[in-house]
Design an enzyme around this catalytic site. Structure first.
Site, PDB file in Angstrom:
ATOM      1  N   GLY A 110       0.729  -1.152  -0.021  1.00  0.00           N
ATOM      2  CA  GLY A 110      -0.053  -0.026   0.068  1.00  0.00           C
ATOM      3  C   GLY A 110       0.987   1.172  -0.025  1.00  0.00           C
ATOM      4  O   GLY A 110       2.021   1.204   0.236  1.00  0.00           O
ATOM      5  N   CYS A 111       0.255   2.447  -0.077  1.00  0.00           N
ATOM      6  CA  CYS A 111       0.963   3.923  -0.291  1.00  0.00           C
ATOM      7  C   CYS A 111       1.551   3.945   1.038  1.00  0.00           C
ATOM      8  O   CYS A 111       2.821   4.402   1.104  1.00  0.00           O
ATOM      9  CB  CYS A 111       0.334   4.464  -1.022  1.00  0.00           C
ATOM     10  SG  CYS A 111      -1.239   4.924  -0.110  1.00  0.00           S
ATOM     11  N   TYR A 112       0.648   4.167   1.929  1.00  0.00           N
ATOM     12  CA  TYR A 112       1.314   4.294   3.253  1.00  0.00           C
ATOM     13  C   TYR A 112       2.308   3.592   3.836  1.00  0.00           C
ATOM     14  O   TYR A 112       3.351   3.971   4.349  1.00  0.00           O
ATOM     15  CB  TYR A 112       0.005   4.457   4.451  1.00  0.00           C
ATOM     16  CG  TYR A 112      -0.657   5.667   4.309  1.00  0.00           C
ATOM     17  CD1 TYR A 112      -0.330   7.094   4.485  1.00  0.00           C
ATOM     18  CD2 TYR A 112      -2.001   5.564   3.806  1.00  0.00           C
ATOM     19  CE1 TYR A 112      -1.408   8.288   4.030  1.00  0.00           C
ATOM     20  CE2 TYR A 112      -3.204   6.758   3.830  1.00  0.00           C
ATOM     21  CZ  TYR A 112      -2.524   7.983   3.815  1.00  0.00           C
ATOM     22  OH  TYR A 112      -3.442   9.143   3.792  1.00  0.00           O
TER      23      TYR A 112
END
Lengths: 343, 343, 343, 343
Positions: free
Chosen positions: A146-148
């Site tokens: 995921g991005c985070y």
């Protein structure tokens, strides 16, 4: 190489098209969707007119034969169902969260749905390129981060791993551009109320929390519980994770510098800045870079670490292409050489 | 009332003009500047054409006679010099940082210049309206709080004071719109590089740190050392302070709720939100409100507290007018009744 | 190919670096500046760290030997002086306005300074790639078009040339992102006053007016006088020219469609949209495309034509690279294949 | 005064609440909605917490008794049905387009639905405050002007009326912030695709065209056909109409100046700027001003006239309150005295 994208109409999909279109080894990009069969991609995205001519195909095992790699950029649940079947014939890179959480109980708690089968979870390799390169090379299925988690882990792993921060004190204040919320129009991302505004959402409730905790735990050899706030910033792309942690006795500015720099000296996309030179999100815009800035504060013995990425590139489609490159033995930077678009 | 503004050409000054123009008790607003004598305010700010007709006057003791209150919205050093002289004849409200720091050594360390005289520092009352109301009533000189300290202190004081957070664990991740950086054009706030971008600056080095520490210490009866990061968000107005702290044994969601709500139940401008309903900056835009959201996390025993203000209003000129109202025995909300401009 | 950029620190320069870095035939990019000798480009632009390692060199004939092509991205006056000397040894592409205006009186009237020598003006070819391709092939010096002229001319030339619009009625309402105003911080582009704001400037006074009139006149075989308004839109990149003109008897929607489509059917970067499908600026973001939308109104017999470009790419550095490709017999799209960055 | 708002949940409604809340003569603001009966306004709009306590009531003749004035801020069709009934007991101000077009055929052509009854259309007065003040005083029903027509008409009426422009040549290039598109989330106003982007839409097809043509015709004593383009600018509030027209023999800069200035010398909200000093949208932000800039071009004998308003204030709710003031014999500026919020 022949590539396919399932779920091509979202931002993850269109960014894959942008990157794969300029990839020297990619000769085909087929696009699939569960709901818009026959629709031309240019109807949704006129910006690719005269360059990309594919129409969306219906998802079926038959139609998905003959590809070297299949990207899934789909809502929760789809890849839990499809990745096993698809991975028989092709390498699979899944951009959803379905295959990232090893512990079914954790997945079910945070995602509110049933997890994928144990068999697929076991096969899937977590695709944080810089830290799992060897496993990625051998993988048939990639759970693309995921991005985070990407922003957080690239910053925190070196320090957690070396004991340079006290993992129990990690606090993450993360900020994202709005593309992280996808293409569907919503009240949250209505221009009139998002412009010139700063929002905080899902405090300590974001699905990316178990993913970060799981991966940090792997490097710590212990469980870890983090505090994570996520904010929506009035910008299209870009993500910044500002991270705070206490630095134990025995570590100082010089040691932190050495740990960070040595961790990434042979990686093409992570750039560690000099002490106190902080990156802004625009400095990685539309690129696969992750830039890391940091300040060690003598007064408080705390480290403030900042990691910036383009959420659609290193935080999603770019890292997926990087993983594809690693899986197929290509140059790791192939198709990802573009400098950030600045300003 | 007759009012004067020294340093009227900056954003603090023009916002004072906006607020005082609609104040029911204000009959005069004279404007002063050290450098633009004779220039009409509308030359710099055409948006006040046909409503505000004053020209800038040179600063002198003679010209500054006959006012009930004088606002100083000036660069460092000016009020250290002028506030004593001016306060003989009028109440003085100083929006600069000159008179906020009681300890000369601290001022000199963070501001890099000599502090004001002990006599003025002793006379000046820190104008955090909600917490110092009684002293403000009697004050001749007000040291109007900075924007970051206002957002942080309104959120943290109730909890620090009651022991509901461990002050040694306070971490503040603050975000501001660009008007906090003033009207002078600079590379930092050049539109082409600030738009669609998120920047972090002055990590642990912001001048507002000693101000926050000093005021929290007063409520804690102990020193406190905070970690503060400041970010520049692509928006014009608005400030959010996301604050983190550990909650000691004996406190829980319900107690925190009671502490926050009881602290502000009789204040007109601080609005405590229900648990987990988080405010966005736009929800206080162009108003004197401070909205507080909060989440208590059972997993980590940490509190995440969010405080939003308009940096030019509650963070500067609005609070100055609020203080003026208190000093003169006016309705505290006089001239500050406007609802937020939303969207 | 060995390339050099004079004036590399501005937005035109850094965009050239972005494009040339990914150009398959470019092996060197040297950077020159009149004022920052020895400074590393990454000091000004950290986003190119670990990819671009050059330092700025002082401008001298000696240092500028051995290049195949030299780009000038310099303030007015520099290329008037330098392009002749430089063009002895290398091809020269001038991004300034110095060599674009053939009539010295016009140049002096609009630019307020002396024009370049007749000799250079005669040698310089106006680099509107799509319309001057044959001359560009043979040119030693290119006067690269301005951003507004590029957007306007690509839209209007086909119609003026074919008589499908009455040239005397042309009105152009043009809008630009702020990067058109350059990198120097100014009150006009101060974030706090440009954000969430729309400005109009230099009405009928923009330097690009004589350039547009000169080029249209060439296709009309008559003089033409236009009305041009320029606006600054709160966005970083992008330009839209909305153009209005009366359509004479004998022309209708179908004919206009044929004129536009046939004009650009063999060009790689101009995309004519179907009737009434209007482009937005973001649809060409960071790319060399010019997208053209148009509406013919039966009620008024007027054509509304919209042309969008990225002002830094097709409006400056991208077209410069396109011209380089044409001059050197390379693929016209070399280094310019990137899809627009959307969203 | 007792006021009611039907359709209070949209941006027109919430802006009415902001303005009426600070109006010295308003003692009640009741809110009505067709679909959210019982819902508290603060549930939709937390920014009015602790200031506005009303819940939405169902629309019925009974519930709508006892008000002095009723505002309709409703979708097409509602006021066509309700304004007649409501106007028996109260003054009615309709912010929708239903009652603005006198010619049923025109309404039906542009709105694609049946027009209101002849009786209501006859009773309704077009509420362009500055030009219809005398009729507004006597009116029972006001058709409050649209945002584009307000900006355009305030600029063009003086010139059309005096013959200073050739009405057949009028071209209007209009730009709006996104709040004009309302509160419903849509692909058009999705933040990720509206930010940093400029869009053009409904070229020559906007519903406001017949409204502008009708009103200009009234001052011209002849029909008029305009060209109108509408753009969506990445900003929340604000509207600019850039208008072009040929100036006949006999008129010049001086005459135009006299016509504009004399037209508005006794109006509190229209501010005519000096020749060539152009307004930006932010200079009227959150205020009821309309600022007019203009340039007469000797070269082309054309006038470029720019009119800026806040689309939610002078373009909707502010003008509605201004009309209320006129209808009830109050000070025209009552409740509308706020200076623009700048920056």
């Amino acid at each position: 190489m022949k590539t396919a994208i399932i779920g091509a109409t979202g931002y993850g999909g269109i960014e894959l098209i942008r990157l794969l279109s300029n990839h020297p080894s990619v000769e085909q990009i087929a696009v699939f969707s569960s709901s818009q069969q026959g629709v031309k991609m240019t109807d949704s995205y006129p910006h690719i007119s005269e360059r990309f001519f594919e129409s969306l195909q219906d998802i079926s095992i038959e139609a998905l034969q003959g590809f070297d790699v299949i990207f899934l950029s789909t809502p929760p649940g789809v890849s839990a169902e499809w990745s096993s079947k698809l991975s028989a014939a092709a390498k699979v890179i899944d951009l959803s969260g379905d295959l990232r959480i090893n512990d079914p109980a954790e997945y079910e708690k945070w995602y509110g749905r049933e997890t994928a089968s144990k068999e697929i979870l076991n096969k899937a390799v977590y695709g944080l390129s810089e830290w799992n390169r060897e496993q990625i090379k051998e993988a048939q299925i990639i759970a693309n981060p995921g991005c985070y988690p990407t922003a957080v882990l690239l910053g925190m792993i070196p320090l957690v791993k070396s004991g340079a921060v006290d993992a129990a004190t990690i606090i993450i204040d993360a900020k994202s551009g709005t593309t992280g919320a996808g293409r569907s129009a919503s009240a949250m991302t209505h221009y009139s109320e998002m412009n010139d505004n700063l929002k905080i959402y899902k405090v300590n409730e974001h699905k990316h929390i178990p993913e970060i905790e799981q991966e940090l735990a792997g490097f710590l050899n212990d469980t870890v519980t983090i505090t994570l706030s996520t904010h929506l910033v009035p910008m299209t792309r870009g993500m910044m994770a500002t991270m705070y942690a206490s630095v134990p006795e025995g570590f100082d500015e010089q040691k932190i510098k050495e740990i960070l720099e040595s961790s990434y000296k042979n990686t093409p996309f992570v750039r560690v800045r000099p002490h106190k030179q902080m990156p802004s999100t625009r400095e990685v815009n539309a690129s696969n870079f992750c830039d890391i800035g940091w300040v060690y504060d003598e007064r408080t013995k705390r480290l403030t670490l900042v990691s910036v990425i383009d959420n659609l590139v290193k935080g999603a489609s770019g890292q997926a292409v990087q993983n594809m490159n690693i899986m197929f033995g290509l140059e790791e930077t192939a198709g990802l050489n573009g400098l950030p678009v600045f300003p």
